[in-house]
Design an enzyme around this catalytic site. Structure first.
Site, short mmCIF file in Angstrom:
data_model
loop_
_atom_site.label_atom_id
_atom_site.label_comp_id
_atom_site.label_asym_id
_atom_site.label_seq_id
_atom_site.Cartn_x
_atom_site.Cartn_y
_atom_site.Cartn_z
N HIS A 16 0.84 -1.21 0.00
CA HIS A 16 0.00 0.00 0.00
C HIS A 16 0.87 1.26 0.00
O HIS A 16 1.86 1.34 0.72
CB HIS A 16 -0.90 0.03 1.24
CG HIS A 16 -2.07 -0.91 1.15
ND1 HIS A 16 -3.20 -0.77 1.89
CD2 HIS A 16 -2.27 -1.99 0.36
CE1 HIS A 16 -4.05 -1.73 1.59
NE2 HIS A 16 -3.51 -2.49 0.67
N TYR A 25 -9.11 5.05 7.82
CA TYR A 25 -9.26 5.41 9.23
C TYR A 25 -10.36 6.47 9.28
O TYR A 25 -10.21 7.54 8.69
CB TYR A 25 -7.96 6.00 9.80
CG TYR A 25 -6.87 4.98 10.05
CD1 TYR A 25 -6.02 4.56 9.03
CD2 TYR A 25 -6.68 4.45 11.33
CE1 TYR A 25 -5.01 3.63 9.27
CE2 TYR A 25 -5.66 3.54 11.58
CZ TYR A 25 -4.84 3.12 10.55
OH TYR A 25 -3.84 2.21 10.80
N PRO A 30 -3.89 -0.13 19.14
CA PRO A 30 -3.68 -0.59 17.76
C PRO A 30 -3.82 0.48 16.68
O PRO A 30 -3.51 0.22 15.52
CB PRO A 30 -4.76 -1.67 17.57
CG PRO A 30 -5.81 -1.35 18.57
CD PRO A 30 -5.12 -0.71 19.73
N LYS A 50 1.36 -0.46 15.30
CA LYS A 50 2.78 -0.61 15.64
C LYS A 50 3.15 -1.85 16.45
O LYS A 50 4.34 -2.19 16.55
CB LYS A 50 3.26 0.62 16.44
CG LYS A 50 3.31 1.90 15.62
CD LYS A 50 4.29 1.79 14.47
CE LYS A 50 4.25 3.00 13.56
NZ LYS A 50 4.59 2.69 12.18
N TYR A 74 4.21 6.47 10.27
CA TYR A 74 3.31 5.33 10.03
C TYR A 74 4.02 4.26 9.20
O TYR A 74 3.96 3.07 9.50
CB TYR A 74 2.05 5.83 9.32
CG TYR A 74 0.97 4.77 9.19
CD1 TYR A 74 0.09 4.54 10.25
CD2 TYR A 74 0.84 4.01 8.04
CE1 TYR A 74 -0.89 3.56 10.15
CE2 TYR A 74 -0.13 3.03 7.93
CZ TYR A 74 -0.99 2.82 8.99
OH TYR A 74 -1.96 1.84 8.89
P1 RFL Z 1 2.21 -12.47 21.12
O1 RFL Z 1 1.84 -12.46 19.69
O2 RFL Z 1 1.13 -12.21 22.11
O3 RFL Z 1 2.89 -13.87 21.42
C1 RFL Z 1 3.15 -14.31 22.74
C2 RFL Z 1 3.11 -15.82 22.74
O4 RFL Z 1 3.47 -16.30 24.03
C3 RFL Z 1 2.58 -17.35 24.39
N1 RFL Z 1 2.60 -17.44 25.87
C4 RFL Z 1 3.30 -18.38 26.54
N2 RFL Z 1 4.06 -19.41 26.12
C5 RFL Z 1 4.65 -20.20 27.05
N3 RFL Z 1 4.48 -20.00 28.39
C6 RFL Z 1 3.73 -18.99 28.87
N4 RFL Z 1 3.58 -18.79 30.17
C7 RFL Z 1 3.09 -18.12 27.91
N5 RFL Z 1 2.29 -17.04 28.02
C8 RFL Z 1 2.01 -16.65 26.78
C9 RFL Z 1 1.26 -16.93 23.79
O5 RFL Z 1 0.37 -18.04 23.62
C10 RFL Z 1 1.71 -16.34 22.47
O6 RFL Z 1 1.76 -17.31 21.45
O7 RFL Z 1 3.37 -11.42 21.42
P2 RFL Z 1 4.58 -10.89 20.48
O8 RFL Z 1 5.30 -12.01 19.81
O9 RFL Z 1 5.31 -9.93 21.33
O10 RFL Z 1 3.84 -10.09 19.30
C11 RFL Z 1 3.12 -8.89 19.54
C12 RFL Z 1 1.94 -8.78 18.59
O11 RFL Z 1 1.18 -9.96 18.66
C13 RFL Z 1 1.06 -7.57 18.90
O12 RFL Z 1 1.82 -6.45 19.27
C14 RFL Z 1 0.20 -7.17 17.68
O13 RFL Z 1 -0.73 -8.15 17.35
C15 RFL Z 1 -0.54 -5.86 17.96
N6 RFL Z 1 -1.42 -5.45 16.87
C16 RFL Z 1 -0.92 -4.85 15.73
N7 RFL Z 1 0.42 -4.71 15.55
C17 RFL Z 1 0.91 -4.21 14.37
O14 RFL Z 1 2.14 -4.10 14.25
N8 RFL Z 1 0.10 -3.84 13.33
C18 RFL Z 1 -1.25 -3.97 13.43
O15 RFL Z 1 -1.94 -3.69 12.44
C19 RFL Z 1 -1.81 -4.44 14.67
N9 RFL Z 1 -3.15 -4.60 14.82
C20 RFL Z 1 -2.80 -5.67 17.00
C21 RFL Z 1 -3.64 -5.21 15.96
C22 RFL Z 1 -3.34 -6.35 18.10
C23 RFL Z 1 -4.69 -6.56 18.18
N10 RFL Z 1 -5.17 -7.29 19.30
C24 RFL Z 1 -6.09 -8.35 19.16
C25 RFL Z 1 -4.49 -7.20 20.57
C26 RFL Z 1 -5.00 -5.40 16.03
C27 RFL Z 1 -5.55 -6.03 17.17
C28 RFL Z 1 -7.04 -6.14 17.23
C1 PHB Z 2 -5.38 -4.62 10.68
O1 PHB Z 2 -5.41 -4.78 9.45
O2 PHB Z 2 -5.67 -5.53 11.46
C2 PHB Z 2 -5.03 -3.28 11.22
C3 PHB Z 2 -4.67 -2.26 10.37
C4 PHB Z 2 -4.34 -1.01 10.90
C5 PHB Z 2 -4.37 -0.80 12.26
C6 PHB Z 2 -4.71 -1.84 13.12
C7 PHB Z 2 -5.05 -3.08 12.60
O3 PHB Z 2 -4.07 0.43 12.75
#
Ligand code: RFL
Ligand code: PHB
Length: 392
Positions: free
Chosen positions: A65, A197, A288, A292, A379
């Site tokens: 994008h 957005y 979110p 980031k 961004y």
């Molecule tokens: P994770 O992905 O949470 O992975 C942690 C892993 O550890 C396991 N775990 C354990 N394993 C062994 N023993 C234990 N005691 C444990 N406790 C936990 C878990 O099962 C899991 O598999 O962390 P990590 O690797 O630091 O990654 C971080 C990302 O997942 C997170 O920051 C992003 O998903 C945030 N996020 C977004 N980030 C972006 O860069 N771009 C985005 O567009 C974006 N959109 C989002 C998001 C997060 C969202 N939610 C649901 C929180 C959108 C949403 C809705």
């Molecule tokens: C997504 O595609 O899940 C998404 C995109 C942009 C954001 C957060 C989540 O700021």
């Protein structure tokens, strides 16, 4: 600890440099591969996946994008990211696809990932030398075990055991934003080529996507909202009301996944305690809105791998000593960007004055090249821009 993007990529980077690791993951392989979360990869994140040999499918299937749309007061405004950010772009590619690619790469190289194995305690991590740390775990059959190692990397997310282990020693900064996001994945071709957005008096909404046939959409809702309050029809009606502009049509389809996530900010300082290193969501959570979270996790483990290789192979701890400070500078910049975007785009119920200020900020943003450029640069590449990975 943890087979999310942070733990898996760290294990992969270490293996490429000749350092052995074992990943302990509480959930099953199927579970972590299906967990729907982030979707936006910054320029530097995509470049790192390429550079370490796991970017092939992302380049084939990811959507590049060059802009985003800001929609407010019934009008559409495009922010030309690539033009404003020195030719760089973002890649829209689901986090669980990154996770699948990394698991495949680790297993193909003979790496060890112990699924269904929960870390329940860590010991011996408090000093910088001498004692050997150990992780206590419980496996799928309920058997307890202990893994001895040189260093422990807490990549176990916001609710893992490593954050809990340092709770009494760390300084934890946290802030609860008075919003949550209801996210859906729908089998509907995206009604837009770029992310939208959208600020509306009824609440924020975001139109994102995963592929030419899958849309990913979010609605601002009250924190703690039960999913049962939002049957399909209410979700689509609300999205249509918030996103409405003349001459634009929503596309609708079956909803195949849904969840509600409260929005919070957390930073744990420092990110290193003796031989325990925190990375990714274990160390920090951002709202979110700035997309980031996963990008920060990737940037952390890039620095962590760079620090651990000389430490473990040559006893040179100089980069390990700098790890926390190098990460935290970037983490606070990301908190600032994500909080700023959140506060500009999410109306607070009953706060009309604040609503008018949001519209004034958005108006300035889309009409000032300087302001648009600032957003575009941060961004697209907060991580790699401004030397925030290299420390330059
Ligand atoms: P994770 O992905 O949470 O992975 C942690 C892993 O550890 C396991 N775990 C354990 N394993 C062994 N023993 C234990 N005691 C444990 N406790 C936990 C878990 O099962 C899991 O598999 O962390 P990590 O690797 O630091 O990654 C971080 C990302 O997942 C997170 O920051 C992003 O998903 C945030 N996020 C977004 N980030 C972006 O860069 N771009 C985005 O567009 C974006 N959109 C989002 C998001 C997060 C969202 N939610 C649901 C929180 C959108 C949403 C809705
Ligand atoms: C997504 O595609 O899940 C998404 C995109 C942009 C954001 C957060 C989540 O700021």
């Amino acid at each position: 600890m943890g087979a999310g993007p942070a733990g898996l990529l760290l294990s992969h980077l270490l293996a490429r440099a000749g350092v052995e690791s074992v990943v302990l993951e509480r959930r099953s392989r199927e579970y972590v591969e299906q967990r729907v979360r982030a979707g936006v990869l910054e320029h530097s994140t995509a470049a790192l996946l390429d550079a370490c040999g796991v970017g092939g499918r992302m380049r084939r299937e990811g959507l590049v994008h060059h802009g985003i749309e800001l929609r407010f007061a019934g009008a559409r405004h495009r922010v030309p990211l690539t033009e404003l950010a020195g030719g760089r772009s973002i890649v829209v590619y689901g986090q669980q696809e990154v996770v699948k690619d990394l698991i495949d790469a680790r297993l193909a190289a003979g790496g060890r990932i112990e699924f269904d194995t929960e870390a329940v305690g860590i010991e011996g991590w408090e000093g910088t030398g001498g004692a050997t740390p150990a992780v206590h775990f419980v496996d799928a059959a309920g058997r307890a075990g202990t893994l001895s190692c040189d260093v422990v990397c807490g990549c176990d997310g916001a609710h893992g055991a490593s954050r809990a282990a340092v709770a009494g020693r760390a300084r934890v900064f946290s802030h609860r934003h008075p919003f949550a996001w209801l996210g859906i994945l729908a089998e509907a071709p995206p009604a837009t080529e770029e992310l939208i957005y959208c600020r509306h008096d009824r609440g924020f909404s975001l139109y994102s996507m995963r592929s030419p046939t899958l849309s990913r959409l979010y609605l601002q809702v009250e924190p703690g909202t039960p999913l049962e309050d939002w049957p399909d029809e209410r979700i689509w009606d609300e999205l249509a009301a918030r996103l409405h502009v003349e001459g634009w049509e929503m596309s609708v389809g079956p909803i195949v996944e849904r969840s509600v996530t409260d929005m919070q900010s957390v930073v744990v300082e420092p990110m290193r305690f003796g031989s325990l290193f925190l990375a990714g969501d274990a160390a920090h959570v951002v709202p979110p809105t700035g997309a980031k979270g996963m990008n920060l996790a990737v940037a952390d483990v890039r620095l962590l791998a760079e620090a651990l290789v000389p430490l473990l192979q040559a006893g040179d701890g100089s980069l390990a000593d700098e790890y926390s400070a190098r990460c935290l500078r970037r983490v606070w910049r990301a908190q600032e960007l994500s909080t700023w975007m959140t506060m500009m785009l999410h109306p607070l119920t009953g706060e009309d004055f604040n609503g008018r200020l949001q519209l004034a900020r958005l108006d300035h943003l889309v009409h000032s090249e300087g302001a648009s450029r600032w957003l575009a640069e941060n961004y697209v590449d907060l991580t790699g821009g401004a030397g925030l990975v290299t420390g330059a």
